[in-house]
Design an enzyme around this catalytic site. Sequence first.
Site, PDB file in Angstrom:
ATOM      1  N   GLU A  95      46.126  42.326  46.825  1.00  0.00           N
ATOM      2  CA  GLU A  95      45.124  41.915  46.019  1.00  0.00           C
ATOM      3  C   GLU A  95      45.302  40.670  45.278  1.00  0.00           C
ATOM      4  O   GLU A  95      46.310  40.282  44.782  1.00  0.00           O
ATOM      5  CB  GLU A  95      45.217  42.687  44.614  1.00  0.00           C
ATOM      6  N   ASP A 122      38.885  42.580  43.682  1.00  0.00           N
ATOM      7  CA  ASP A 122      38.504  42.773  42.185  1.00  0.00           C
ATOM      8  C   ASP A 122      37.743  41.372  41.754  1.00  0.00           C
ATOM      9  O   ASP A 122      38.018  40.346  41.963  1.00  0.00           O
ATOM     10  CB  ASP A 122      39.860  42.578  41.505  1.00  0.00           C
ATOM     11  N   GLN A 137      37.202  46.334  42.527  1.00  0.00           N
ATOM     12  CA  GLN A 137      37.363  46.569  41.202  1.00  0.00           C
ATOM     13  C   GLN A 137      36.343  45.727  40.266  1.00  0.00           C
ATOM     14  O   GLN A 137      35.940  44.576  41.034  1.00  0.00           O
ATOM     15  CB  GLN A 137      38.865  46.401  41.037  1.00  0.00           C
ATOM     16  N   GLU A 193      38.394  48.858  36.242  1.00  0.00           N
ATOM     17  CA  GLU A 193      39.511  48.288  35.408  1.00  0.00           C
ATOM     18  C   GLU A 193      39.130  47.383  34.320  1.00  0.00           C
ATOM     19  O   GLU A 193      39.469  46.187  34.650  1.00  0.00           O
ATOM     20  CB  GLU A 193      40.263  47.637  36.791  1.00  0.00           C
TER      21      GLU A 193
END
Length: 260
Positions: free
Chosen positions: A139, A174, A202, A238
Amino acid sequence: MPRFAANLSMMYTEHPFPARFAAAAADGFEAVEYLFPYAYDPAELRRLLDEHGLRQVLFNAPPGDWDAGERGTAALPGREAETRSGIERALEYAAALDCPRVHVMAGLLPSGAARDTYLDNLARAAERAGAAGVDLLIEPINHRDMPGYFLNRQADAHAVVRELGADNVKVQLDLYHCQITEGDLTTALRRDLPTGRVGHLQIAGVPERQEPDAGELNIGHLFDVIDELAFEGWVGCEYRPRAGTSEGLGWLRDYRGAHA
């Protein structure tokens, strides 16, 4: 419609951790993710998942000494044995929880780069995880929240995945981190989701990392793009709720209602 997973490390913190499973299920979530499972016996976590009809879709491999500020070891020279041991422990939990993916954190580098170490550790880990039927995720994380983190940009993460050539190493995209570092989220989604290299998404609001409908993102548009691109993975929520977690889920209720 995108499938949403509650992140129990950030959401439902008004409850003790074991009670967050029930709270997420009561709000209609079918899956959960969180940072780390290692403070709990895997049998207890398995019981909580089964009791509340939830799927475990993601957690992180051991990150080194988190409380001391470490954020992963995979790119840190001299920590190879610890990285391998952490992967083995993560795979034990993944088997017990029937979790199909594990995020491997690269680590903080005060200077220089350790790309060769990173690639070698990931290649070894991918072989072990592949035998267990588990995907490994990497990530890109923004430097504002995590100064010095080894991996920051989507292109760099995809380059690592392509270079490794392992089918079970994928990118964790993300949208919060990507917006802060690069922006242009619609382009990133349209460019990268069709490649098959993105294994998990995310979301969070930017800039405060609260509900995704707070701040500068048009989440309805982004969800529609994800839907249009037929992404079959999960979207992890998240974020840190402004107040009560359940009270802040209007964005999810509205989106589900509009697409019922």
